[in-house]
Write an enzyme that holds these catalytic residues in place. Structure first.
Site, short mmCIF file in Angstrom:
data_model
loop_
_atom_site.label_atom_id
_atom_site.label_comp_id
_atom_site.label_asym_id
_atom_site.label_seq_id
_atom_site.Cartn_x
_atom_site.Cartn_y
_atom_site.Cartn_z
N LYS A 297 0.86 -1.19 0.00
CA LYS A 297 0.00 0.00 0.00
C LYS A 297 0.89 1.24 0.00
O LYS A 297 1.76 1.38 0.87
CB LYS A 297 -0.88 -0.04 1.24
CG LYS A 297 -2.14 0.78 1.19
CD LYS A 297 -2.96 0.45 2.44
CE LYS A 297 -4.24 1.22 2.52
NZ LYS A 297 -4.89 1.01 3.84
O1 G3P Z 1 -7.42 2.06 5.76
C1 G3P Z 1 -7.84 3.23 5.15
C2 G3P Z 1 -9.20 3.74 5.58
O2 G3P Z 1 -10.19 2.76 5.48
C3 G3P Z 1 -9.21 4.51 6.86
O3 G3P Z 1 -10.49 4.78 7.34
O4 G3P Z 1 -11.99 5.48 9.18
O5 G3P Z 1 -9.55 6.01 9.32
O6 G3P Z 1 -11.01 7.21 7.71
P1 G3P Z 1 -10.76 5.93 8.44
#
Ligand code: G3P
Length: 220
Positions: free
Chosen positions: A83
């Site tokens: 990633k």
């Molecule tokens: O892993 C990336 C993403 O899904 C992060 O989500 O909830 O931290 O905005 P969030």
């Protein structure tokens, strides 16, 4: 449509794998930090639990550093997806990984233009963050719609749209209606997908009525 879980909590992943709904896992530096465990150990355990792709995010920002970390991750297990952030160096590394046959998830995508660059750089997955766009007063799902529309114009783009930063079951339904390839969601959202109050009420009523009959389905 595939379901990935967005967590580095091995206990939660193990429990969710048993549901049969886990097609892969995504992690990020914040999720690894909240696990409180060494990244190498966590990733190896996740890759053993899940047969599908497991995204491991680099933290270097220079090209050489991204390439070194990504190649290191790729050697940890055969189902690792490297990633990388949506930056000029991240996309240069994406092109290189892709040419070497290493799958790449390009993360931190907040615009359709960025998603276009990721596809041209040979990304396996593009991760638009819908919840974080909602947080700043935009409509995150609109971005998914734009990316799906653009990618569909160019069938040679093989990049899969991985809806990320999902905050509700409604988000999952919205992106499913747009035909996204993958949604990655925290474990609690996967649990929420099961839930409807009328399902619970209906089951309680059916069982109460059945109890009154005194019957059993299986012969004694
Ligand atoms: O892993 C990336 C993403 O899904 C992060 O989500 O909830 O931290 O905005 P969030």
């Amino acid at each position: 449509m595939k379901f990935f879980v967005d967590t580095a909590d091995v206990t939660k992943i193990r429990a969710l794998v048993e549901t049969g709904f886990v097609d892969g896992v995504t992690t990020n530096p914040s999720l690894i930090a909240s696990s409180g465990r060494p990244i190498q150990e966590v990733l190896k355990e996740i890759c053993e639990l899940v047969t599908g792709p497991v995204s491991a995010e680099v933290t270097a920002t220079d090209l050489e550093g991204i390439l070194k970390e990504g190649r290191y991750f790729a050697k940890l297990a055969s189902n690792i997806v490297v990633k990388v952030p949506l930056t000029p160096n991240g996309l240069k590394a994406c092109r290189q990984f892709s040419d070497e046959g290493t799958p790449v998830n390009v993360t931190l995508c907040f615009s359709a233009g960025q998603a276009l660059l990721a596809a041209k750089a040979g990304a396996t997955y593009i991760s638009p963050f819908i919840g974080r766009l909602d947080d700043i007063g935009e409509t995150g799902s609109d971005l998914i719609h734009q990316i799906m529309e653009i990618y569909s114009q160019y069938p040679h783009f093989k990049t899969q749209v991985l809806a990320a930063s999902i905050r509700s079951a409604l988000h999952v339904v919205e992106v499913a209606r747009m035909g996204v390839h993958v949604a990655t969601m925290p474990p609690k959202i996967l649990h929420q997908l099961y839930q409807h109050p009328l399902t619970d009420k209906g089951l309680t009523d059916f069982l109460a009525d059945w109890e009154k009959t005194g019957q059993s389905i299986l012969p004694a």
